[in-house]
Write a protein that holds these residues in place. Structure first.
Motif, mmCIF file in Angstrom:
data_model
loop_
_atom_site.group_PDB
_atom_site.id
_atom_site.type_symbol
_atom_site.label_atom_id
_atom_site.label_comp_id
_atom_site.label_asym_id
_atom_site.label_seq_id
_atom_site.Cartn_x
_atom_site.Cartn_y
_atom_site.Cartn_z
ATOM 1 N N SER A 1 26.640 -2.406 -12.452
ATOM 2 C CA SER A 1 26.557 -3.364 -13.565
ATOM 3 C C SER A 1 27.922 -3.558 -14.199
ATOM 4 C CB SER A 1 25.544 -2.883 -14.595
ATOM 5 O OG SER A 1 25.856 -1.562 -14.974
ATOM 6 N N LYS A 2 28.675 -2.473 -14.263
ATOM 7 C CA LYS A 2 30.027 -2.580 -14.829
ATOM 8 C C LYS A 2 30.869 -3.560 -14.030
ATOM 9 C CE LYS A 2 30.963 1.859 -16.895
ATOM 10 N NZ LYS A 2 31.699 3.083 -16.726
ATOM 11 N N SER A 3 30.947 -3.266 -12.719
ATOM 12 C CA SER A 3 31.865 -4.074 -11.912
ATOM 13 C C SER A 3 31.383 -5.511 -11.829
ATOM 14 C CB SER A 3 32.016 -3.470 -10.522
ATOM 15 O OG SER A 3 30.751 -3.164 -10.022
ATOM 16 N N LEU A 4 30.056 -5.703 -11.789
ATOM 17 C CA LEU A 4 29.536 -7.059 -11.715
ATOM 18 C C LEU A 4 29.936 -7.847 -12.954
ATOM 19 C CD1 LEU A 4 27.754 -8.300 -9.478
ATOM 20 C CD2 LEU A 4 25.866 -8.164 -11.119
ATOM 21 N N MET A 5 29.733 -7.231 -14.077
ATOM 22 C CA MET A 5 30.005 -7.909 -15.343
ATOM 23 C C MET A 5 31.499 -8.210 -15.479
ATOM 24 S SD MET A 5 28.050 -8.907 -17.659
ATOM 25 C CE MET A 5 28.458 -9.849 -19.087
ATOM 26 N N ASN B 1 35.227 -4.594 -23.593
ATOM 27 C CA ASN B 1 35.369 -3.226 -24.095
ATOM 28 C C ASN B 1 34.151 -2.382 -23.772
ATOM 29 O OD1 ASN B 1 37.805 -2.387 -25.427
ATOM 30 N ND2 ASN B 1 37.502 -4.204 -26.689
ATOM 31 N N ASN B 2 32.977 -3.038 -23.729
ATOM 32 C CA ASN B 2 31.777 -2.270 -23.401
ATOM 33 C C ASN B 2 31.665 -1.975 -21.923
ATOM 34 O OD1 ASN B 2 30.800 -1.860 -25.927
ATOM 35 N ND2 ASN B 2 29.814 -3.874 -26.011
ATOM 36 N N TYR B 3 32.113 -2.952 -21.132
ATOM 37 C CA TYR B 3 31.895 -2.791 -19.703
ATOM 38 C C TYR B 3 33.078 -2.189 -18.967
ATOM 39 C CZ TYR B 3 27.498 -5.275 -19.885
ATOM 40 O OH TYR B 3 26.218 -5.610 -20.128
ATOM 41 N N LEU B 4 34.224 -2.249 -19.607
ATOM 42 C CA LEU B 4 35.419 -1.833 -18.895
ATOM 43 C C LEU B 4 35.768 -0.378 -19.164
ATOM 44 C CD1 LEU B 4 37.163 -3.463 -16.991
ATOM 45 C CD2 LEU B 4 38.736 -3.870 -18.854
ATOM 46 N N MET C 1 33.318 -11.821 -15.648
ATOM 47 C CA MET C 1 34.202 -12.257 -16.738
ATOM 48 C C MET C 1 35.558 -12.671 -16.182
ATOM 49 S SD MET C 1 32.430 -12.402 -19.304
ATOM 50 C CE MET C 1 33.619 -13.218 -20.309
ATOM 51 N N ALA C 2 36.041 -11.870 -15.216
ATOM 52 C CA ALA C 2 37.356 -12.182 -14.649
ATOM 53 C C ALA C 2 37.332 -13.545 -13.986
ATOM 54 C CB ALA C 2 37.760 -11.108 -13.649
ATOM 55 N N VAL C 3 36.226 -13.822 -13.255
ATOM 56 C CA VAL C 3 36.132 -15.133 -12.602
ATOM 57 C C VAL C 3 36.113 -16.236 -13.644
ATOM 58 C CG1 VAL C 3 34.605 -16.610 -11.250
ATOM 59 C CG2 VAL C 3 35.067 -14.281 -10.512
ATOM 60 N N TYR C 4 35.315 -16.040 -14.707
ATOM 61 C CA TYR C 4 35.262 -17.042 -15.769
ATOM 62 C C TYR C 4 36.650 -17.287 -16.352
ATOM 63 C CZ TYR C 4 30.184 -17.342 -16.070
ATOM 64 O OH TYR C 4 28.877 -17.584 -15.811
ATOM 65 N N ILE D 1 27.246 2.069 -20.711
ATOM 66 C CA ILE D 1 26.791 1.449 -19.480
ATOM 67 C C ILE D 1 26.936 2.503 -18.403
ATOM 68 C CG2 ILE D 1 26.987 -0.582 -18.043
ATOM 69 C CD1 ILE D 1 26.649 -1.206 -20.999
ATOM 70 N N TYR D 2 25.838 2.760 -17.711
ATOM 71 C CA TYR D 2 25.871 3.858 -16.763
ATOM 72 C C TYR D 2 26.254 3.426 -15.369
ATOM 73 C CZ TYR D 2 23.850 6.605 -20.404
ATOM 74 O OH TYR D 2 23.657 7.260 -21.568
ATOM 75 N N GLY D 3 25.598 2.346 -14.916
ATOM 76 C CA GLY D 3 25.776 1.991 -13.523
ATOM 77 C C GLY D 3 27.147 1.402 -13.251
#
Lengths: 497, 746
Positions: free
Chosen positions: B475-479, B432-435, B483-486, B470-472
Motif C-alpha cells: 500500500s505504501k509503494s502503490l500510494m 508523510n503518512n505513506y513515505l 502520487m509521484a505519477v500525478y 501504514i503497515y503494508g
C-alpha cells in the motif's frame, strides 16, 4: 610571414601617425579672410571625369600642372562652393606618373566661414621647380549630389535624377586645355545641357553609349563657369546613411572582437506621388522582377569567421534577415521591415562577433596590434554614401599608449580622441579610441584601421581580483550583520510557561 | 548503493544545519525552475514586451528612467487620449515601474549595461522566483512539515494559473503583485501568530507596496478584515489580533493613501469600508474587554447590550447618511459585476468586451491548476482539522478566492496561491503518512493499546493519540508511486500549458513554412515602425482602443483612445466613427485632428483577432452613447446573421470599418474570387470605395492597414463629389424645376 611583415611596417608608421595626429586635431587650418590663392600654377592639360553611376558623385581630375612662378611651389589650390565643401569627402591625390609617391596631403582651408568660395589645399611632397610639370590625379566624392526630377513619382514609375556641374573644371589657375567626361549608369539620359562646340565639333556634348563628353575646350581663365545639368534614369535606391556609429569592442579574456553598427538610413530619391499601395507593390514584385527604386535589401559581406549576427531596430528584432557563413564568405543579407521609398527613413542596428585571432596580434615588444576594417557597410550595386561615420574602438580596461594609423583619407577625418568607456563591472573604465569622419562612401569599405596599444598583465588581472574581493567583502559583511543581535534581551525559556 | 551509504546519507540529512542548507538549495532550484519555465517566449522569439497593457508599462518605465521620479509622478501625457490627455502620473500604479527603474539603476551602479527593456521583460520571471519563496514561508506557518512548504513553493513556481500572468515579457502589474500578495499574507499570519507590532508594521509596509503596484490590493483590504471578523465570531478575539490588525490597518492605510491614484479612496469608498469597520469594531471589543475586567458581570450584561446596540445603530445610520450625502462612494460598477456576472454586459459593455473579464468556464480550472484543483479541497479539509487562527485564514481565503475565480477569468490569479498552499498541505500529509520508512512494530501497537486500556479505566479521554501507521509495503509503494505519477503529470501539464498557451507575445505571430522551419509574421511591428519613421512626430492615430498602448509604445505616436479606457464617451466616439458612414465619420475625425486611421484585418491570413470580429463591440459601445445614430440591429441581416459578403447589410457595407478592411482587397484576387479567409466569405466583385480616406500603408500580410485622412478639398467640394469627379463620373445635374416661361414686361 607576410602579415607580420605588414605589421612591423605599420608599427613604424604608427609612431609617425600618432605624432602627427596629436598636434593636428582637425584637418583644417586657418588663413586670413583676405586670402587669394597665388597665381603660381597653370593647368597645362586637364581631364575631368564625373561619374554619376552610383548614388554619390565621384569626380576624378587628372591634371598636368606647371609652375609658372619664379620660385619652387608646393601648394596647389582647388576651389569649391561652401555648400560643396560641406558635402565633399574622400579626397585623394596621387602623382599619376610616380605611384610610389603615396597619397599627398589634401586639406580644407578655412579662412572665412562666410565666404561662398572655399579651398582645398594640396601639398606637393616635393616643391615643384619653376617651369617644371607634374601630373596630379585628384579624386573626390560629393554626397547628396542629386535632386530627383520629377520630385514625386508613382510607385511603379522609373526614377530620374538630375545633377548640375560646370563644363569647365572650377580652378583658380588658367587652364590651357581641358575635357569633361560624364559617366552614367545607363544610356537613358533624356535631358542634358547642350553648349556650342569648338574646333571641328559643332555642339557639345558627344554621346557615346553611357558617356557624355564636353570638350576639349581651349584656354579658359581662372574661375570660368558654364553650368551643365544632366537628367538621367536611376531606377535604384538613393541610399544615404546620415549617421553610422560603429563600435568595435575588443575582449582579451573572451578572445573576441564584437562589432555593432547603428545606421540612420534615408532614401533621398523621388517621393511617392500617391501613398504606398500594397497591391501594386506585390504585383510589381511579381511582374517587374523587383526592378524598383525602393530599397528592399542590403547585403553585408562580413569578414570570414564572423559569427552570431543580429539585426534589430528600435522596437526589437527584425526577422527578415539571412546569414550565410562558410569557409569563403560570411554574408549577412537583411531586409528592412518595409520597402524604403524616397523620403522614407529606416534606422537599424546590426552586430556580430568574431574571433580575436582574426584581428589581434601580439608584438615582439609585448604590445598589441589590432587591425580592423574602418568601414564595413553594405555592398550595393548602386553604392552607399555616409554623411557621418563615428568609429569607436573600445580596448580592454587599462590599455594605454594607444596609437593608430588608417588609410582613410585624412581630409575626411574630422576628429580623433581617446576617451573612457565604462561597462561590465569596470572600475577605471576602458580606453576607447573615437574617430569621427564625414562624407565617406562605400568605396572605402575595407580600408584598414590599425591600432597599437600596451596592455600590461596587471591590468588584465584587475577585474577578476576586484570581483573576487568585493564578493568576499559582501559575504563577510552579511555574516557580520547576521551576527548582530537585534532582539530585545531574550527571556529565559523557563519563565515562559 | 549499499544500505550503509544510504544510512550515511540519511544521517547527513538529519543534521539541523544540513537540512537548512538542503532547504536553501532546494528553494534556489525551485526558484530557478520557475524562472526557466517562463522563458519559452524569449527563446522562441526574442526579448520582447507582450500583448497590450505591458507596452504602456514599458513606455512609462522608459519615461521614469529618462526623466526621473518626480517628473514621472507629475507626468501629464498629451500623447494619449487626444485631445484630452491623461494625468498619467496620478492614474497609474507606480510600483511596477519604480521597481524595474530601481533595478536598472542598481545594475547601472554596478556598471552592468542592461537595457531597460531586458529588465522589464525578465522582471516577471524574477519575481516568480520570489513568489515561490513567499509561498514556502506562508505554508510553513500552516504546518509543521517543511516538505509542505517546499511543495507549495514548487506548485507556486510552475502552476499555469500564475504563469499565465508572469511569463517573460508579460510586464504587467500582476508580475510583482502576486509576490506582494503572498508575502503580505505571510507577514499577516506571522503578525497574528505572535501578536507582534514589528511583523504588523512589516505587513503594512508590503501592503503599501502592493497598493502601489496593483488595483487588486482591494483583495487584501477585504480579506484581512474578513479573517479578523471570522475570528471574532469564533470567539477568538485576542490581544494578538488587536495588535496585529490595528498596526496593519493604521500604517497600511496611511501608506496606501500616499499613492495619488488611491488618495482618499480608503476612507471614501465602500470597497474599503469593511477594513475600517473591523478596525472600529476591534476598538470596541478591546474597550469591552477592559470594562468586563473592571465591573461585575450582571451590570456588564446590560451595559453590553445597550452599548453594542447603540453603536451598531449609530454606525449604520452614519454609513447610510454618508453614502447618500456622497461622502462615501457607493459600490462601483466593476464591483457589481463581481456579484452579478450579467451586470457588465448590460450596463458596461466596455468591461464585458474584454475577454479576461468573462466568467470562468469549468475546464479553465483544470487547465490552470490541473492536479491541484482536486487536492485543494483536501488541503482545506485538513485546515479544518487543525483550525488554528492561520488555518481559518486559509479557509476564508479559499472560499473567497474560489468565488471570485469563478466570476472572472483573470481572478484565477488570486485563487492560485491558496490552491498551491492547500494542495501542498494535502499532498505533503499524504506523502508523510505513506513515505515513512518505519512501520510501527507489534510492541508499539500493544503498548499503545495497553495505554488506551489504562486510559479508559481511569475514565479520562486519552490524551495520547493512537499509533496509526501504514503497515503494508504494497500500500505504501502503490500510494507513493501514484502520487509521484500525478506529480509528474502535473509538471508535464504545466510545461505543456506554458509552452503552448501562455508564451506567445501576440505582437509577433509564428507560423510554419512548408519545410517545417519557423516563419515569423511580424506585421504589427512592420506597420508600427513605418508609422514611427515616416509620419509626423505628432500625427494622431485613430484605432480601436486595443491597439492604443501598442501604438504609443512601438509607433510613438499620439492616439485617441487606449487600453486605459477611462473615458467611455471618447471610446464610443471612436466606435461611432468606425461604424458610421463616411459622411458622418469624416467630421468626427476632423474634429479630433486625426491624421491616420489604423485597422487590423485578418482576412488574408485567417487571423482571428481582427477588427471585423471586434466590430460589434464598437457598435455596442457607440450605441450606448448614441442610441439614435448607431444601431446594432442594422449590422445584422434580416435573418440575424453577421455577414461580410455580398449579403451584408447596407449599414455594414457603408461603415468605415468595413470599407477600410476590404478596400482594394479584391484587386489581390482574380475578378470575383476575393475570399475572406477568416470568415470564409466570398466578397462582392466590386470592392468598397473610399473618398475621405486614402490608403497609406498596408503591411506584408495585410494584418495592419493604415489610412490617411484627406485634408479638405482644395476647391471646396465635398470629398464624395471630388472622388466621383476624379473617377470621371458625371455629376448628377440637379435640374431645377423651372417655372413656366413668362414674358418680361417692362
Amino acid at each position: 610571414m607576410k602579415t607580420s611583415a605588414v605589421f612591423s611596417a605599420v608599427l613604424s608608421l604608427l609612431s609617425l601617425a600618432s605624432a602627427a595626429s596629436s598636434d593636428k586635431g582637425s584637418s583644417k587650418s586657418t588663413l586670413p579672410s583676405t586670402f587669394k590663392p597665388p597665381q603660381v600654377f597653370k593647368n597645362a592639360n586637364l581631364v575631368h571625369v564625373i561619374s554619376v553611376e552610383k548614388n554619390y558623385v565621384k569626380e576624378n581630375i587628372n591634371v598636368v600642372v606647371e609652375n609658372i612662378d619664379k620660385k619652387a611651389q608646393n601648394e596647389y589650390y582647388l576651389p569649391f562652393t561652401a555648400d560643396q565643401i560641406s558635402r565633399l569627402g574622400g579626397v585623394e591625390v596621387k602623382d599619376r606618373k610616380d605611384t610610389s609617391a603615396g597619397p599627398f596631403v589634401a586639406e580644407n582651408v578655412e579662412f572665412d566661414p562666410e565666404s561662398d568660395t572655399q579651398y582645398l589645399r594640396i601639398r606637393l611632397p616635393k616643391p615643384l621647380a619653376p617651369g617644371a610639370q607634374q601630373t596630379l590625379g585628384i579624386s573626390y566624392y560629393i554626397l547628396k549630389a542629386y535632386s530627383p526630377l520629377p520630385a514625386a513619382i508613382k510607385q511603379e514609375e522609373a526614377q530620374f535624377l538630375t545633377y548640375t556641374f560646370s563644363a569647365y573644371v572650377p580652378s583658380v589657375y588658367t587652364t590651357s586645355k581641358q575635357k569633361t567626361e560624364v559617366k552614367f549608369p545607363s544610356g537613358n539620359i533624356p535631358d542634358y545641357t547642350k553648349i556650342p562646340g569648338s574646333g571641328d565639333i559643332k555642339e557639345f556634348p558627344q554621346k557615346q553609349g553611357t558617356k557624355l563628353t564636353y570638350g576639349p575646350f581651349d584656354e579658359k581663365p581662372a574661375g570660368a563657369y558654364e553650368p551643365i545639368r544632366v537628367r538621367f534614369e536611376f531606377n535604384r535606391p538613393v541610399t544615404h546613411v546620415g549617421r553610422l556609429e560603429r563600435d568595435i569592442e575588443v575582449s582579451h579574456w573572451g578572445g573576441n572582437v564584437a562589432f555593432e553598427e547603428r545606421y540612420t538610413l534615408y532614401h533621398r530619391g523621388a517621393n511617392l506621388s500617391s501613398l504606398f499601395n500594397r497591391v501594386k507593390w506585390q504585383q510589381s514584385q511579381y511582374y517587374q522582377q523587383g526592378n524598383t527604386h525602393a530599397l528592399k535589401e542590403l547585403k553585408f559581406p562580413l569578414r570570414v569567421g564572423s559569427i552570431d549576427p543580429y539585426y534589430t531596430d528600435v522596437i526589437g528584432n527584425v526577422s527578415t534577415s539571412r546569414f550565410r557563413s562558410n569557409k569563403r564568405e560570411a554574408s549577412l543579407e537583411i531586409k528592412p521591415r518595409y520597402p524604403v521609398f524616397g523620403g522614407w527613413k529606416y534606422p537599424f542596428t546590426i552586430g556580430w562577433n568574431s574571433d580575436a585571432k582574426n584581428f589581434l596580434r601580439k608584438t615582439a615588444t609585448g604590445g598589441f596590434v589590432l587591425n580592423v576594417p574602418f568601414l564595413e557597410g553594405p555592398k550595393q550595386n548602386e553604392g552607399v554614401e555616409y554623411e557621418q561615420v563615428e568609429v569607436r574602438v573600445i580596448l580592454p580596461e587599462g590599455a594605454e599608449n594607444v596609437k593608430y594609423v588608417t588609410s582613410i583619407p585624412t581630409q575626411s577625418i574630422s576628429s580623433t580622441e581617446v576617451e573612457i568607456h565604462k561597462t561590465f563591472l569596470d572600475t577605471i573604465g576602458r580606453t576607447a579610441l573615437v574617430i569621427k569622419t564625414r562624407n565617406l562612401v562605400d568605396d572605402f569599405r575595407d580600408r584598414e584601421l590599425v591600432i597599437s596599444y600596451d596592455y600590461p598583465l596587471s591590468a588584465s588581472l584587475r577585474k577578476p581580483f576586484i570581483v573576487f574581493s568585493s564578493t568576499i567583502a559582501f559575504f563577510v559583511a552579511v555574516w557580520l550583520i547576521g551576527n548582530i543581535e537585534l532582539k530585545f534581551a531574550s527571556v529565559p525559556v523557563v519563565s515562559k510557561k | 548503493m549499499s544500505a550503509e551509504t544510504l544510512q550515511v546519507l540519511a544521517d547527513v540529512g538529519k543534521g539541523k544545519s544540513t537540512r537548512g542548507v538542503l532547504r536553501v538549495i532546494i528553494l534556489a532550484l525551485i526558484a530557478g525552475a520557475s524562472i526557466a519555465s517562463r522563458l519559452f517566449s524569449v527563446i522562441r522569439f526574442e526579448s520582447i514586451i507582450h500583448e497590450f497593457d505591458p507596452w504602456f508599462n514599458f513606455r512609462a518605465t522608459k519615461y521614469l528612467v529618462a526623466n526621473g521620479f518626480y517628473n514621472f509622478w507629475d507626468w501629464f501625457d498629451d500623447r494619449t487620449w487626444h485631445p484630452l490627455g491623461r494625468v498619467t502620473g496620478g492614474t497609474l500604479y507606480p510600483g511596477l515601474m519604480v521597481t524595474s527603474g530601481a533595478i536598472w539603476h542598481a545594475l547601472r551602479a554596478l556598471t552592468i549595461p542592461v537595457d531597460i527593456r531586458n529588465v522589464c521583460v525578465l522582471l516577471a520571471p524574477a519575481f516568480s522566483g520570489l513568489t515561490a519563496v513567499a509561498a514556502y514561508l506562508l505554508t510553513n506557518e500552516m504546518t509543521t512539515y517543511n516538505s509542505a512548504g517546499l511543495l507549495a513553493a514548487l506548485f507556486m513556481g510552475i502552476a499555469p494559473g500564475y504563469i499565465s500572468r508572469s511569463v517573460a515579457g508579460s510586464y504587467d502589474n500582476e508580475a510583482i503583485a502576486i509576490f506582494l500578495l503572498v508575502f503580505t499574507f505571510y507577514l499577516w499570519i506571522k503578525a497574528l501568530k505572535q501578536g507582534s507590532m514589528l511583523w504588523g508594521a512589516l505587513c503594512a509596509l508590503f501592503y503599501g507596496y502592493m497598493v502601489a503596484s496593483w488595483g487588486g490590493y482591494a483583495f487584501i483590504t477585504c480579506l484581512l478584515p474578513l479573517h479578523a471578523f471570522v475570528l471574532i465570531l469564533m470567539g477568538r478575539y485576542s490581544t494578538r489580533l488587536y495588535v496585529s490588525y490595528t498596526t496593519w490597518y493604521a500604517l497600511g492605510t496611511l501608506a496606501s493613501m500616499q499613492i495619488p491614484f488611491v488618495g482618499f479612496l480608503p476612507v471614501k469608498t465602500s470597497e474599503h469600508m469593511p477594513a475600517l469597520g473591523i478596525f472600529g469594531f476591534l476598538q470596541l471589543l478591546a474597550f469591552l474587554d477592559y470594562v468586563r475586567s473592571a465591573i461585575p458581570s450582571r451590570q456588564f450584561q446590560t451595559f453590553l447590550w445597550l452599548f453594542a446596540g447603540g453603536i451598531f445603530v449609530m454606525s449604520l445610520a452614519a454609513l447610510v447618511v454618508a453614502t447618500s450625502a456622497g461622502v462615501i462612494a457607493p459600490w462601483s460598477g466593476r464591483f457589481y459585476s463581481l456579484w452579478d456576472t450579467g451586470y457588465a454586459k448590460i450596463h458596461i459593455p466596455i468591461i464585458a468586451s474584454v475577454s479576461e473579464h468573462q466568467p470562468t468556464a469549468w475546464p479553465a480550472f483544470f487547465f490552470d491548476l490541473n492536479l491541484l484543483i482536486f487536492v485543494f479541497p483536501v488541503g482545506v479539509y485538513l485546515c479544518f482539522q487543525e483550525l488554528a487562527d492561520e488555518h481559518v485564514f486559509i479557509i476564508v481565503y479559499a472560499v473567497f478566492g474560489s468565488y471570485f475565480a469563478g466570476v472572472m477569468v483573470r481572478l484565477m490569479l488570486t485563487l492560485t496561491p491558496v490552491v498551491c498552499v492547500a494542495g501542498a498541505i494535502a499532498i505533503s500529509t499524504i506523502l508523510n503518512n505513506y513515505l515513512v520508512a518505519k512501520t510501527p512494530t507489534e510492541e508499539d501497537q500493544q503498548a499503545a493499546e495497553a495505554a488506551e486500556k489504562k486510559g479508559s479505566k481511569s475514565g479520562l479521554k486519552s490524551a495520547t493519540k493512537p499509533v496509526v501507521g501504514i503497515y503494508g509495503l504494497w500500500s505504501k509503494s502503490l500510494m507513493v508511486a501514484g502520487m509521484a505519477v500525478y506529480l509528474l503529470i502535473f509538471v508535464m501539464h504545466c510545461t505543456w500549458v506554458t509552452s503552448n498557451a501562455y508564451s506567445s507575445p501576440s505582437v509577433v505571430l509564428a507560423s510554419r513554412m512548408p519545410d517545417g522551419s519557423q516563419h515569423i509574421i511580424d506585421d504589427y511591428r512592420e506597420a508600427y515602425q513605418w508609422l514611427r519613421q515616416n509620419t509626423k512626430e505628432d500625427a494622431k492615430i485613430m484605432s480601436w482602443w486595443d491597439y492604443g498602448y501598442q501604438i504609443g509604445g512601438m509607433a510613438d505616436r499620439p492616439t485617441l483612445v487606449d487600453n486605459n479606457t477611462w473615458n467611455n464617451t471618447h471610446i464610443a466616439t471612436v466606435g461611432k466613427a468606425m461604424s458610421s458612414r463616411e459622411e458622418v465619420s469624416y467630421p468626427i475625425m476632423r474634429q479630433h485632428e486625426v491624421d491616420y486611421v489604423l485597422v487590423v484585418f485578418g482576412g488574408l491570413l485567417g487571423y482571428s483577432g481582427d477588427d471585423i470580429n471586434k466590430f460589434l463591440w464598437m457598435v455596442r459601445i457607440a450605441e450606448g452613447i448614441w442610441p439614435d445614430e448607431v444601431s446594432e440591429r442594422a449590422f445584422f441581416t434580416p435573418r440575424g446573421e453577421y455577414r461580410v459578403d455580398g449579403e451584408a447589410t447596407e449599414t455594414m457595407k457603408n461603415s468605415l470599418m468595413y470599407k477600410m478592411s476590404y478596400y482594394n482587397f479584391n484587386n489581390l484576387f482574380p475578378p470575383g474570387q476575393a475570399v475572406d479567409r477568416m470568415r470564409q466569405a466570398r466578397l462582392p466583385e466590386v470592392g468598397p470605395s473610399l473618398s475621405t480616406l486614402e490608403e497609406a500603408f498596408t503591411s506584408e500580410n495585410w494584418i495592419i492597414r493604415i489610412y490617411k485622412v484627406k485634408d479638405l478639398d482644395n476647391v471646396g467640394r465635398d470629398h464624395i463629389s471630388a472622388t466621383a469627379f476624379e473617377k470621371g463620373l458625371k455629376k448628377k445635374k440637379t435640374t431645377k424645376k423651372r417655372g413656366p416661361r413668362v414674358l418680361r414686361v417692362d
